[in-house]
Design a protein around this motif. Structure first.
Motif, PDB file in Angstrom:
ATOM      1  N   SER A 126      24.316 -11.969 -38.134  1.00 17.94           N
ATOM      2  CA  SER A 126      25.228 -12.469 -39.177  1.00 17.94           C
ATOM      3  C   SER A 126      24.598 -12.636 -40.371  1.00 17.94           C
ATOM      4  O   SER A 126      25.482 -12.150 -41.350  1.00 17.94           O
ATOM      5  CB  SER A 126      25.570 -13.975 -38.597  1.00 17.94           C
ATOM      6  OG  SER A 126      26.800 -14.388 -39.333  1.00 17.94           O
ATOM      7  N   ARG A 130      26.462 -10.471 -43.571  1.00 13.68           N
ATOM      8  CA  ARG A 130      26.873 -11.105 -44.806  1.00 13.68           C
ATOM      9  C   ARG A 130      26.435 -10.566 -46.082  1.00 13.68           C
ATOM     10  O   ARG A 130      27.004 -10.445 -47.094  1.00 13.68           O
ATOM     11  CB  ARG A 130      26.628 -12.576 -44.827  1.00 13.68           C
ATOM     12  CG  ARG A 130      27.428 -13.545 -43.887  1.00 13.68           C
ATOM     13  CD  ARG A 130      27.545 -14.943 -44.147  1.00 13.68           C
ATOM     14  NE  ARG A 130      26.072 -15.444 -44.095  1.00 13.68           N
ATOM     15  CZ  ARG A 130      25.679 -15.855 -42.709  1.00 13.68           C
ATOM     16  NH1 ARG A 130      26.408 -15.896 -41.677  1.00 13.68           N
ATOM     17  NH2 ARG A 130      24.218 -16.390 -42.525  1.00 13.68           N
ATOM     18  N   ILE A 142      31.866 -15.750 -48.845  1.00 13.77           N
ATOM     19  CA  ILE A 142      31.674 -15.280 -47.265  1.00 13.77           C
ATOM     20  C   ILE A 142      30.823 -16.343 -46.672  1.00 13.77           C
ATOM     21  O   ILE A 142      29.544 -16.448 -47.064  1.00 13.77           O
ATOM     22  CB  ILE A 142      31.290 -13.875 -47.195  1.00 13.77           C
ATOM     23  CG1 ILE A 142      31.147 -13.546 -45.704  1.00 13.77           C
ATOM     24  CG2 ILE A 142      30.058 -13.594 -47.909  1.00 13.77           C
ATOM     25  CD1 ILE A 142      31.424 -11.952 -45.572  1.00 13.77           C
ATOM     26  N   ASP A 143      31.005 -16.926 -45.371  1.00 12.69           N
ATOM     27  CA  ASP A 143      29.947 -17.488 -44.620  1.00 12.69           C
ATOM     28  C   ASP A 143      30.527 -17.506 -43.234  1.00 12.69           C
ATOM     29  O   ASP A 143      31.578 -17.067 -43.079  1.00 12.69           O
ATOM     30  CB  ASP A 143      29.864 -19.086 -44.911  1.00 12.69           C
ATOM     31  CG  ASP A 143      31.158 -19.629 -45.042  1.00 12.69           C
ATOM     32  OD1 ASP A 143      32.207 -19.197 -44.551  1.00 12.69           O
ATOM     33  OD2 ASP A 143      31.179 -20.730 -45.722  1.00 12.69           O
TER      34      ASP A 143
END
Length: 238
Positions: A126, A130, A142-143
């Protein structure tokens, strides 16, 4: 779920007609499968370069829908709404409630996702995803995991308004999302962990899930029997 909704709508329509009121329902062609271009039969998001270019993060039309429901409530008065609420409450006497067993499944699915999300390999993938996204779109907030971002971005785009065509920016971001998932192998890593978690949860909850299966089979039989009597709600199977 779609067929359950059709059965509920049919029950409400009959109740509304008994009160001298109209209630439009959605027509479905049950010969067609329930998988759309952007959702699997289990409801998981399907994001490919092709779907991203056509729909952005939005859902493609359900192939079973023959005729969409006419919007009534925007011009309906308080008495109509009150009768609808009454008929909705009474529909549970006709169509067994799916919420009970359905919520068991949804809770276990959510738990499997939480377990997978906390896995170190998923967290690392992930993070790489990102970085890939921000490199392409500097300043993009974005997270979280990719699907979390997709849902949040779409919610902001729609802003509680009626669905519209995706913007060029949304399409570009969604296409980049597909590319970044591929480069980081996020989907493969994540869904392997989801599957592992689900297999364990099935074993740990087998007794409860056997009860859920029996209840859903009972509900499915009631739904089938109900909608087969109502050609307005669905197109009959051949």
């Amino acid at each position: 779920m779609k067929l359950y909704g059709a059965a509920i709508d049919s029950a409400v329509r009959k109740c509304m007609e008994d009160a001298g009121l109209g209630y439009p329902v959605e027509k479905l062609d049950l010969v067609r499968g329930g998988t759309t271009e952007t959702r699997s039969e289990l409801g998981y998001r399907i994001l490919t370069e092709s779907t991203a270019k056509r729909y952005g993060y939005r859902d493609s039309p359900d192939p079973r829908v023959v005729e969409e429901r006419e919007v009534m409530f925007e011009r309906a008065g308080a008495s109509y709404t009150a009768q609808f609420d009454n008929c909705s409450s009474r529909s549970i006497d006709v169509v067994p409630d799916l919420a009970g067993p359905g919520n068991v499944i949804l809770a276990l699915d959510a738990e499997s996702r939480e377990i997978a999300s906390s896995d170190p390999n998923v967290q690392a993938a992930s993070g790489r995803w990102r970085t890939c996204m921000v490199d392409a779109f500097p300043g993009l907030e974005i997270d979280g995991l990719p699907d979390d971002f997709a849902s949040r971005y779409l919610s902001q785009e729609l802003n509680n308004a009626a669905p519209v065509e995706p913007s060029e920016e949304e399409v570009a971001i969604a296409v980049q999302d597909v590319g970044c998932r591929g480069l980081t192998e996020f989907d493969q890593i994540y869904y392997e962990k989801v599957e592992d978690a689900q297999r364990r949860l099935i074993t740990e909850n087998r007794s409860e899930l056997n009860d859920v299966r029996q209840e859903i089979e009972r509900i499915q039989a009631a739904i089938d029997a109900f909608v087969e009597k109502d050609d307005v709600a669905v197109v009959r199977r051949p």
